[in-house]
Write an enzyme that holds these catalytic residues in place. Structure first.
Site: not given
Ligand SMILES: O=c1[nH]c(=O)n([C@H]2C[C@H](O)[C@@H](COP(=O)(O)O)O2)cc1CO
Ligand SMILES: [Zn+2]
Length: 166
Positions: A79, A81, A105, A108
């Site tokens: 992610h 973060e 999430c 994170c």
């Molecule tokens: O806090 C976050 N930070 C973050 O980088 N992500 C990323 C993971 C995935 O590559 C994408 C989420 O994919 P999707 O919206 O298709 O479920 O975003 C997702 C979140 C939240 O779930």
């Molecule tokens: Zn996350």
């Protein structure tokens, strides 16, 4: 007479702009997330975006959202973060603020809390109704990490990459 410019970016716009520019590096076809860690002196100390771990091919691992655990991106993607915090140029992030496009999430949130960040500024909370985000908010609240949605600022920032940009 030459007056100072008045339409310069606010600090919030600047740091979120950096986070969103970073997001444009993401290969995720569905959600591109960027994050920027800022210290108490308003210096950027870390930037990241969502992507597969270093050395893990963007072309070989799946970007799918559905399927078996091993067949979706969720098993592999780092992610934004996490990357911003791991990319930090300083070892102590106590009191820092995280600018991030999407509300963090639960995983994170754990990293944010353990790193000592004190505030989260975000744009979208599109997964607010999921248990993942509920768990995230429960932990952030317990740990005293504040969050606020970026508001009252410009909706877009134009970046020109041509020779006549200045
Ligand atoms: O806090 C976050 N930070 C973050 O980088 N992500 C990323 C993971 C995935 O590559 C994408 C989420 O994919 P999707 O919206 O298709 O479920 O975003 C997702 C979140 C939240 O779930
Ligand atoms: Zn996350």
């Amino acid at each position: 007479m030459s007056e100072k410019r008045l339409d310069y970016l606010t600090w919030d716009e600047y740091f979120m702009g950096v986070a969103c520019l970073s997001a444009q590096r993401s290969k995720d076809p569905n959600t591109q997330v960027g994050a920027c860690v800022v210290n108490r002196k308003k210096k950027i100390v870390g930037i990241g975006y969502n992507g597969f771990p270093t050395g893990c091919s963007d072309d070989e691992l799946p970007w799918a959202r559905e399927g078996g655990t091993l067949d979706t991106k969720y098993a592999y993607v780092c992610h934004a973060e996490l990357n911003a915090i791991l990319n930090s140029i300083v070892s102590d992030l106590e009191g820092c603020t995280l600018y991030v496009a999407l509300f963090p999430c639960n995983e994170c949130a754990k990293i944010i809390i353990q790193s000592g960040l004190k505030e989260i500024v975000y744009l979208s909370d599109k997964y607010a109704e999921t248990d993942i985000v509920r768990a995230s908010k429960t932990m952030l609240e317990m740990a005293g990490v504040k969050w606020r949605k970026l508001s009252g600022c410009r909706e877009s920032v134009t970046i020109r990459l041509s020779e006549d940009c200045v």
